[in-house]
Write a protein that holds these residues in place. Structure first.
Motif, PDB file in Angstrom:
ATOM      1  N   CYS A   1      21.514  30.037  -3.063  1.00  0.00           N
ATOM      2  CA  CYS A   1      20.457  29.333  -3.778  1.00  0.00           C
ATOM      3  C   CYS A   1      19.908  30.314  -4.809  1.00  0.00           C
ATOM      4  O   CYS A   1      19.428  31.396  -4.434  1.00  0.00           O
ATOM      5  N   VAL A   2      19.981  29.976  -6.084  1.00  0.00           N
ATOM      6  CA  VAL A   2      19.674  30.918  -7.157  1.00  0.00           C
ATOM      7  C   VAL A   2      18.383  30.517  -7.853  1.00  0.00           C
ATOM      8  O   VAL A   2      18.282  29.420  -8.406  1.00  0.00           O
ATOM      9  N   SER A   3      17.400  31.423  -7.838  1.00  0.00           N
ATOM     10  CA  SER A   3      16.143  31.222  -8.558  1.00  0.00           C
ATOM     11  C   SER A   3      16.178  32.035  -9.839  1.00  0.00           C
ATOM     12  O   SER A   3      16.583  33.196  -9.836  1.00  0.00           O
TER      13      SER A   3
ATOM     14  N   THR B   1      20.408  21.423   1.064  1.00  0.00           N
ATOM     15  CA  THR B   1      20.143  22.625   1.849  1.00  0.00           C
ATOM     16  C   THR B   1      19.223  23.567   1.095  1.00  0.00           C
ATOM     17  O   THR B   1      18.235  24.072   1.644  1.00  0.00           O
ATOM     18  N   CYS B   2      19.527  23.837  -0.181  1.00  0.00           N
ATOM     19  CA  CYS B   2      18.677  24.737  -0.963  1.00  0.00           C
ATOM     20  C   CYS B   2      17.292  24.140  -1.196  1.00  0.00           C
ATOM     21  O   CYS B   2      16.285  24.864  -1.156  1.00  0.00           O
ATOM     22  N   ARG B   3      17.220  22.843  -1.423  1.00  0.00           N
ATOM     23  CA  ARG B   3      15.922  22.216  -1.650  1.00  0.00           C
ATOM     24  C   ARG B   3      15.026  22.368  -0.422  1.00  0.00           C
ATOM     25  O   ARG B   3      13.826  22.663  -0.539  1.00  0.00           O
ATOM     26  N   ALA B   4      15.601  22.179   0.756  1.00  0.00           N
ATOM     27  CA  ALA B   4      14.817  22.284   1.978  1.00  0.00           C
ATOM     28  C   ALA B   4      14.360  23.719   2.241  1.00  0.00           C
ATOM     29  O   ALA B   4      13.264  23.947   2.777  1.00  0.00           O
ATOM     30  N   ARG B   5      15.171  24.687   1.876  1.00  0.00           N
ATOM     31  CA  ARG B   5      14.867  26.086   2.160  1.00  0.00           C
ATOM     32  C   ARG B   5      14.125  26.799   1.025  1.00  0.00           C
ATOM     33  O   ARG B   5      13.650  27.922   1.206  1.00  0.00           O
TER      34      ARG B   5
ATOM     35  N   PHE C   1      11.739  31.363  -1.602  1.00  0.00           N
ATOM     36  CA  PHE C   1      11.190  31.843  -2.868  1.00  0.00           C
ATOM     37  C   PHE C   1       9.678  31.685  -2.999  1.00  0.00           C
ATOM     38  O   PHE C   1       9.105  32.033  -4.031  1.00  0.00           O
ATOM     39  N   GLY C   2       9.027  31.129  -1.977  1.00  0.00           N
ATOM     40  CA  GLY C   2       7.569  31.034  -1.987  1.00  0.00           C
ATOM     41  C   GLY C   2       7.009  30.023  -2.955  1.00  0.00           C
ATOM     42  O   GLY C   2       5.846  30.125  -3.361  1.00  0.00           O
ATOM     43  N   GLN C   3       7.796  29.033  -3.339  1.00  0.00           N
ATOM     44  CA  GLN C   3       7.333  27.996  -4.253  1.00  0.00           C
ATOM     45  C   GLN C   3       8.149  26.734  -4.028  1.00  0.00           C
ATOM     46  O   GLN C   3       9.210  26.770  -3.418  1.00  0.00           O
ATOM     47  N   ALA C   4       7.627  25.615  -4.529  1.00  0.00           N
ATOM     48  CA  ALA C   4       8.333  24.348  -4.367  1.00  0.00           C
ATOM     49  C   ALA C   4       9.656  24.389  -5.135  1.00  0.00           C
ATOM     50  O   ALA C   4       9.787  25.081  -6.150  1.00  0.00           O
ATOM     51  N   ALA C   5      10.621  23.660  -4.625  1.00  0.00           N
ATOM     52  CA  ALA C   5      11.924  23.603  -5.292  1.00  0.00           C
ATOM     53  C   ALA C   5      11.784  22.919  -6.644  1.00  0.00           C
ATOM     54  O   ALA C   5      10.960  22.012  -6.818  1.00  0.00           O
TER      55      ALA C   5
ATOM     56  N   ALA D   1      12.456  20.388  -9.728  1.00  0.00           N
ATOM     57  CA  ALA D   1      12.698  18.949  -9.663  1.00  0.00           C
ATOM     58  C   ALA D   1      14.179  18.623  -9.657  1.00  0.00           C
ATOM     59  O   ALA D   1      14.618  17.653  -9.044  1.00  0.00           O
ATOM     60  N   ARG D   2      14.969  19.455 -10.313  1.00  0.00           N
ATOM     61  CA  ARG D   2      16.402  19.199 -10.409  1.00  0.00           C
ATOM     62  C   ARG D   2      17.181  20.447 -10.035  1.00  0.00           C
ATOM     63  O   ARG D   2      16.884  21.540 -10.516  1.00  0.00           O
ATOM     64  N   LEU D   3      18.150  20.279  -9.166  1.00  0.00           N
ATOM     65  CA  LEU D   3      19.037  21.361  -8.751  1.00  0.00           C
ATOM     66  C   LEU D   3      20.480  20.883  -8.886  1.00  0.00           C
ATOM     67  O   LEU D   3      20.768  19.703  -8.668  1.00  0.00           O
ATOM     68  N   THR D   4      21.378  21.811  -9.212  1.00  0.00           N
ATOM     69  CA  THR D   4      22.787  21.462  -9.379  1.00  0.00           C
ATOM     70  C   THR D   4      23.662  22.477  -8.671  1.00  0.00           C
ATOM     71  O   THR D   4      23.442  23.690  -8.783  1.00  0.00           O
ATOM     72  N   ALA D   5      24.665  21.999  -7.949  1.00  0.00           N
ATOM     73  CA  ALA D   5      25.615  22.863  -7.245  1.00  0.00           C
ATOM     74  C   ALA D   5      26.830  23.106  -8.130  1.00  0.00           C
ATOM     75  O   ALA D   5      27.425  22.157  -8.658  1.00  0.00           O
ATOM     76  N   CYS D   6      27.195  24.371  -8.281  1.00  0.00           N
ATOM     77  CA  CYS D   6      28.335  24.763  -9.099  1.00  0.00           C
ATOM     78  C   CYS D   6      29.258  25.673  -8.296  1.00  0.00           C
ATOM     79  O   CYS D   6      28.822  26.338  -7.359  1.00  0.00           O
ATOM     80  N   VAL D   7      30.523  25.709  -8.704  1.00  0.00           N
ATOM     81  CA  VAL D   7      31.493  26.653  -8.145  1.00  0.00           C
ATOM     82  C   VAL D   7      31.700  27.743  -9.181  1.00  0.00           C
ATOM     83  O   VAL D   7      32.086  27.457 -10.315  1.00  0.00           O
ATOM     84  N   ASP D   8      31.444  29.009  -8.801  1.00  0.00           N
ATOM     85  CA  ASP D   8      31.514  30.072  -9.791  1.00  0.00           C
ATOM     86  C   ASP D   8      32.928  30.599  -9.965  1.00  0.00           C
ATOM     87  O   ASP D   8      33.857  30.220  -9.256  1.00  0.00           O
ATOM     88  N   SER D   9      33.095  31.490 -10.953  1.00  0.00           N
ATOM     89  CA  SER D   9      34.416  32.024 -11.275  1.00  0.00           C
ATOM     90  C   SER D   9      34.621  33.421 -10.700  1.00  0.00           C
ATOM     91  O   SER D   9      35.387  34.208 -11.229  1.00  0.00           O
ATOM     92  N   SER D  10      33.924  33.723  -9.597  1.00  0.00           N
ATOM     93  CA  SER D  10      34.186  34.967  -8.882  1.00  0.00           C
ATOM     94  C   SER D  10      35.482  34.838  -8.105  1.00  0.00           C
ATOM     95  O   SER D  10      36.062  33.756  -7.987  1.00  0.00           O
TER      96      SER D  10
END
Length: 246
Positions: A86-88, A108-112, A117-121, A123-132
């Motif tokens: 989960c990336v802030s 999962t990230c929204r709930a956690r 991070f000590g703040q509300a998630a 409004a919009r989150l997106t899951a990506c697959v990185d190029s590592s």
């Protein structure tokens, strides 16, 4: 807590393949082992610590002169289905265990998010697959454009094999639910039986070895699932304590 330099030295002095040459510290196996050690050592880390070398770019055809990368398997699937970041944008990232058979990365990230991070998630989150090299799942604040800006592709869910692997992991946990010490031979035997049950071919279970060639201890535990190599790395477990599951 070990420093990053100490973790790197520990990995470079280790050889998880007895009888063969030392493991390349820049290999996917080494990258995965180091990521797992760091995950257990720190719940939260600055983003720079999770980045690994990207694969070589191949620019051809219509993409020439614009951009190209290989993210995950190139079809929206991760290469490491057991991990999630989960990336802030302000507070780095947090790496969590993940089960693609039962969990949704954004949910999962929204709930956690508040706890991490000590703040509300956002409004919009997106899951990506990185190029590592691991082709990991990262959840970013914002829309699908965040994937491109991070040299990633939108995450399109698990593969059929990853779903079977999810069921294998669940059965393995159930098999040893009430155990606090499982001998290595028994652990490997059960792993083999469950791999066959779920049609996971080409997988092996190996004992992680340091350069000192220590013998197997009395109790086994799963240290890391290396999916791209189809290896289940077993470590030694302290009798009387609950088994840990990556």
């Amino acid at each position: 807590m070990l420093s990053d330099e100490a973790l790197d030295r520990m990995l470079r002095d280790s050889d998880p393949r007895p009888g063969e040459r030392a493991t390349d510290p820049d290999s996917p196996v080494a990258t995965g082992l180091l990521a797992r050690v760091r995950q257990r050592a720190r719940r939260r880390r600055r983003r720079v610590l999770v980045m690994v070398p990207t694969v070589a770019l191949v620019v051809t055809g219509a993409t020439a002169g614009t951009y190209a990368w290989v993210a995950g398997d190139g079809r929206g699937h991760t290469l490491d289905s057991t991990g999630l970041a989960c990336v802030s944008s302000d507070d780095g990232d947090a790496v969590l265990n993940f089960d693609p058979g039962t969990d949704d990365p954004v949910a999962t990230c929204r709930a956690r998010w508040p706890d991490l991070f000590g703040q509300a998630a956002p409004a919009r989150l997106t899951a990506c697959v990185d190029s590592s090299r691991q082709g990991s799942i990262n959840v970013y604040p914002g829309g699908r454009d965040q994937c491109r800006s991070h040299r990633s592709d939108p995450y399109l869910g698990p593969t059929e094999e990853q779903l079977r692997f999810s069921r294998f992991r669940a059965d393995l946990r159930t098999e040893f639910a009430d155990r606090t010490c499982v001998p290595h031979p028994e652990f490997r035997k059960v792993i083999g039986r469950l791999l066959d049950r779920h049609g996971l071919t080409g997988w092996t279970a190996r004992h992680f070895q340091t350069a000192d060639r220590e013998p197997e201890g009395p109790c086994a535990d799963v240290g890391l699932y290396a999916e791209t190599e189809r290896i289940i790395w077993l470590g030694d477990h302290k009798a009387g304590t609950p088994l840990s599951w990556p």
